[in-house]
Write a protein that holds these residues in place. Structure first.
Motif, PDB file in Angstrom:
ATOM      1  N   PRO A  75       0.665  -1.123  -0.061  1.00 33.95           N
ATOM      2  CA  PRO A  75       0.175   0.145  -0.108  1.00 33.95           C
ATOM      3  C   PRO A  75       0.822   1.342   0.053  1.00 33.95           C
ATOM      4  CG  PRO A  75      -0.061  -1.025   2.096  1.00 33.95           C
ATOM      5  CD  PRO A  75       0.884  -1.882   1.201  1.00 33.95           C
ATOM      6  N   SER A  76       0.268   2.173  -0.534  1.00 32.12           N
ATOM      7  CA  SER A  76       1.037   3.556  -0.469  1.00 32.12           C
ATOM      8  C   SER A  76       1.030   4.112   1.031  1.00 32.12           C
ATOM      9  CB  SER A  76       0.271   4.842  -1.421  1.00 32.12           C
ATOM     10  OG  SER A  76      -0.835   5.039  -0.832  1.00 32.12           O
ATOM     11  N   ALA A  77       1.854   5.197   1.142  1.00 34.70           N
ATOM     12  CA  ALA A  77       2.164   5.747   2.417  1.00 34.70           C
ATOM     13  C   ALA A  77       0.797   6.199   2.816  1.00 34.70           C
ATOM     14  CB  ALA A  77       3.253   6.811   2.539  1.00 34.70           C
ATOM     15  N   GLN A  78       0.081   6.983   1.770  1.00 31.55           N
ATOM     16  CA  GLN A  78      -1.322   7.888   2.183  1.00 31.55           C
ATOM     17  C   GLN A  78      -2.159   6.639   2.681  1.00 31.55           C
ATOM     18  OE1 GLN A  78      -1.566  11.135   2.161  1.00 31.55           O
ATOM     19  NE2 GLN A  78      -3.747  10.322   3.100  1.00 31.55           N
ATOM     20  N   ASP A  79      -2.286   5.445   2.125  1.00 36.63           N
ATOM     21  CA  ASP A  79      -3.080   4.212   2.280  1.00 36.63           C
ATOM     22  C   ASP A  79      -3.015   4.097   3.595  1.00 36.63           C
ATOM     23  OD1 ASP A  79      -4.260   4.135  -0.061  1.00 36.63           O
ATOM     24  OD2 ASP A  79      -2.862   2.837  -1.021  1.00 36.63           O
ATOM     25  N   VAL A  80      -1.673   3.680   4.133  1.00 29.42           N
ATOM     26  CA  VAL A  80      -1.152   3.341   5.509  1.00 29.42           C
ATOM     27  C   VAL A  80      -1.659   4.416   6.635  1.00 29.42           C
ATOM     28  CG1 VAL A  80       0.585   2.837   7.065  1.00 29.42           C
ATOM     29  CG2 VAL A  80       0.491   2.016   4.604  1.00 29.42           C
ATOM     30  N   GLU A  81      -1.435   5.591   6.140  1.00 29.03           N
ATOM     31  CA  GLU A  81      -1.854   6.741   7.059  1.00 29.03           C
ATOM     32  C   GLU A  81      -3.369   6.815   7.185  1.00 29.03           C
ATOM     33  OE1 GLU A  81      -1.745  11.679   7.029  1.00 29.03           O
ATOM     34  OE2 GLU A  81      -0.208  10.619   6.017  1.00 29.03           O
ATOM     35  N   ASN A  82      -4.173   6.622   6.032  1.00 36.30           N
ATOM     36  CA  ASN A  82      -5.616   6.792   6.307  1.00 36.30           C
ATOM     37  C   ASN A  82      -6.060   5.569   6.920  1.00 36.30           C
ATOM     38  OD1 ASN A  82      -5.885   8.982   4.514  1.00 36.30           O
ATOM     39  ND2 ASN A  82      -6.194   7.774   2.706  1.00 36.30           N
ATOM     40  N   GLU A  83      -5.444   4.357   6.736  1.00 39.53           N
ATOM     41  CA  GLU A  83      -5.809   3.193   7.667  1.00 39.53           C
ATOM     42  C   GLU A  83      -5.704   3.620   9.316  1.00 39.53           C
ATOM     43  OE1 GLU A  83      -7.418  -0.502   8.678  1.00 39.53           O
ATOM     44  OE2 GLU A  83      -7.661   0.593   6.666  1.00 39.53           O
ATOM     45  N   VAL A  84      -4.358   3.952   9.366  1.00 40.09           N
ATOM     46  CA  VAL A  84      -3.969   4.205  10.996  1.00 40.09           C
ATOM     47  C   VAL A  84      -5.236   5.211  11.504  1.00 40.09           C
ATOM     48  CG1 VAL A  84      -2.192   5.207  12.281  1.00 40.09           C
ATOM     49  CG2 VAL A  84      -1.617   3.471  10.762  1.00 40.09           C
ATOM     50  N   LYS A  85      -5.409   6.092  10.812  1.00 38.71           N
ATOM     51  CA  LYS A  85      -6.092   7.309  11.127  1.00 38.71           C
ATOM     52  C   LYS A  85      -7.548   6.508  11.465  1.00 38.71           C
ATOM     53  CE  LYS A  85      -4.266  11.392   9.330  1.00 38.71           C
ATOM     54  NZ  LYS A  85      -4.635  12.627   8.172  1.00 38.71           N
ATOM     55  N   GLY A  86      -8.100   5.863  10.591  1.00 44.13           N
ATOM     56  CA  GLY A  86      -9.434   4.995  10.878  1.00 44.13           C
ATOM     57  C   GLY A  86      -9.128   4.091  12.102  1.00 44.13           C
ATOM     58  N   MET A  87      -8.282   3.592  12.330  1.00 37.71           N
ATOM     59  CA  MET A  87      -8.010   2.812  13.387  1.00 37.71           C
ATOM     60  C   MET A  87      -8.129   3.496  14.815  1.00 37.71           C
ATOM     61  SD  MET A  87      -5.057   0.041  12.011  1.00 37.71           S
ATOM     62  CE  MET A  87      -4.920  -0.844  13.742  1.00 37.71           C
ATOM     63  N   GLN A  88      -7.464   4.606  14.652  1.00 35.31           N
ATOM     64  CA  GLN A  88      -7.299   5.568  16.037  1.00 35.31           C
ATOM     65  C   GLN A  88      -8.951   6.134  16.183  1.00 35.31           C
ATOM     66  OE1 GLN A  88      -4.368   8.197  14.629  1.00 35.31           O
ATOM     67  NE2 GLN A  88      -2.772   7.264  15.782  1.00 35.31           N
ATOM     68  N   GLU A  89      -9.671   6.396  15.211  1.00 32.95           N
ATOM     69  CA  GLU A  89     -10.845   6.875  15.261  1.00 32.95           C
ATOM     70  C   GLU A  89     -11.739   5.816  15.973  1.00 32.95           C
ATOM     71  OE1 GLU A  89     -12.157   8.165  11.536  1.00 32.95           O
ATOM     72  OE2 GLU A  89     -11.027   9.859  11.703  1.00 32.95           O
ATOM     73  N   ARG A  90     -11.353   4.443  15.840  1.00 31.77           N
ATOM     74  CA  ARG A  90     -12.221   3.327  16.372  1.00 31.77           C
ATOM     75  C   ARG A  90     -11.519   3.087  17.863  1.00 31.77           C
ATOM     76  NH1 ARG A  90     -11.182   1.495  11.200  1.00 31.77           N
ATOM     77  NH2 ARG A  90      -9.628  -0.011  11.801  1.00 31.77           N
ATOM     78  N   GLY A  91     -10.530   3.807  18.376  1.00 34.50           N
ATOM     79  CA  GLY A  91     -10.162   3.646  19.513  1.00 34.50           C
ATOM     80  C   GLY A  91      -8.737   2.680  19.882  1.00 34.50           C
ATOM     81  N   GLU A 143      -0.722  -0.280  20.083  1.00 32.50           N
ATOM     82  CA  GLU A 143      -1.473  -1.242  19.436  1.00 32.50           C
ATOM     83  C   GLU A 143      -1.100  -1.460  17.821  1.00 32.50           C
ATOM     84  OE1 GLU A 143      -5.483  -2.114  22.208  1.00 32.50           O
ATOM     85  OE2 GLU A 143      -5.407  -0.179  20.921  1.00 32.50           O
ATOM     86  N   VAL A 144      -1.181  -0.036  17.525  1.00 32.51           N
ATOM     87  CA  VAL A 144      -0.816  -0.218  15.848  1.00 32.51           C
ATOM     88  C   VAL A 144       0.619  -0.653  15.661  1.00 32.51           C
ATOM     89  CG1 VAL A 144      -0.463   1.500  14.171  1.00 32.51           C
ATOM     90  CG2 VAL A 144      -2.373   1.884  15.430  1.00 32.51           C
ATOM     91  N   LEU A 145       1.498  -0.078  16.561  1.00 34.91           N
ATOM     92  CA  LEU A 145       3.056  -0.542  16.348  1.00 34.91           C
ATOM     93  C   LEU A 145       3.039  -1.953  16.584  1.00 34.91           C
ATOM     94  CD1 LEU A 145       4.665   2.437  18.088  1.00 34.91           C
ATOM     95  CD2 LEU A 145       4.810   1.741  15.839  1.00 34.91           C
ATOM     96  N   GLN A 146       2.496  -2.449  17.548  1.00 34.58           N
ATOM     97  CA  GLN A 146       2.453  -4.112  17.851  1.00 34.58           C
ATOM     98  C   GLN A 146       2.024  -4.946  16.516  1.00 34.58           C
ATOM     99  OE1 GLN A 146       0.085  -4.205  21.269  1.00 34.58           O
ATOM    100  NE2 GLN A 146       1.873  -4.157  22.734  1.00 34.58           N
ATOM    101  N   ALA A 147       0.741  -4.432  16.017  1.00 32.95           N
ATOM    102  CA  ALA A 147       0.511  -5.112  14.777  1.00 32.95           C
ATOM    103  C   ALA A 147       1.433  -5.080  13.623  1.00 32.95           C
ATOM    104  CB  ALA A 147      -0.999  -4.413  14.264  1.00 32.95           C
ATOM    105  N   MET A 148       2.165  -3.821  13.610  1.00 34.52           N
ATOM    106  CA  MET A 148       3.233  -3.816  12.691  1.00 34.52           C
ATOM    107  C   MET A 148       4.485  -4.616  12.923  1.00 34.52           C
ATOM    108  SD  MET A 148       3.018   0.484  12.186  1.00 34.52           S
ATOM    109  CE  MET A 148       4.370   0.642  10.706  1.00 34.52           C
ATOM    110  N   ALA A 149       4.478  -4.874  14.020  1.00 31.07           N
ATOM    111  CA  ALA A 149       5.610  -5.759  14.614  1.00 31.07           C
ATOM    112  C   ALA A 149       5.470  -7.040  14.185  1.00 31.07           C
ATOM    113  CB  ALA A 149       6.072  -5.659  16.022  1.00 31.07           C
ATOM    114  N   VAL A 150       4.228  -7.647  14.116  1.00 30.38           N
ATOM    115  CA  VAL A 150       3.699  -8.872  13.964  1.00 30.38           C
ATOM    116  C   VAL A 150       3.823  -9.154  12.356  1.00 30.38           C
ATOM    117  CG1 VAL A 150       1.838 -10.620  13.606  1.00 30.38           C
ATOM    118  CG2 VAL A 150       2.355  -9.259  15.775  1.00 30.38           C
ATOM    119  N   ILE A 151       3.530  -8.064  11.638  1.00 31.24           N
ATOM    120  CA  ILE A 151       3.557  -8.164  10.300  1.00 31.24           C
ATOM    121  C   ILE A 151       4.935  -8.171   9.634  1.00 31.24           C
ATOM    122  CG2 ILE A 151       3.184  -6.950   8.039  1.00 31.24           C
ATOM    123  CD1 ILE A 151       0.623  -5.692   9.528  1.00 31.24           C
TER     124      ILE A 151
END
Length: 65
Positions: free
Chosen positions: A10-26, A31-39
């Protein structure tokens, strides 16, 4: 016959949008960094995985102060 695996990058913009969406969901930054570490670990980059996991751990510690 073996199937070639296509890596979806994904593009950097796609990742940024996904992270923003995740943050909006709490979802927290840690937790985002932990998920990235698993990937990263699943993709065989243990150094990056360790750095991401350590950063996530530091964020959790700082938020508890």
């Amino acid at each position: 016959m073996t199937e070639s695996k296509k890596t979806i990058k994904p593009s950097a913009q796609d990742v940024e949008n996904e992270v923003k969406g995740m943050q909006e969901r709490g979802v927290t930054n840690a937790e985002v960094l932990q998920a990235m570490a698993v990937i990263a670990d699943k993709q065989g980059d243990s150094t990056l995985a360790r750095k991401l996991a350590n950063t996530a751990e530091e964020l959790v510690k700082e938020s508890q102060v």
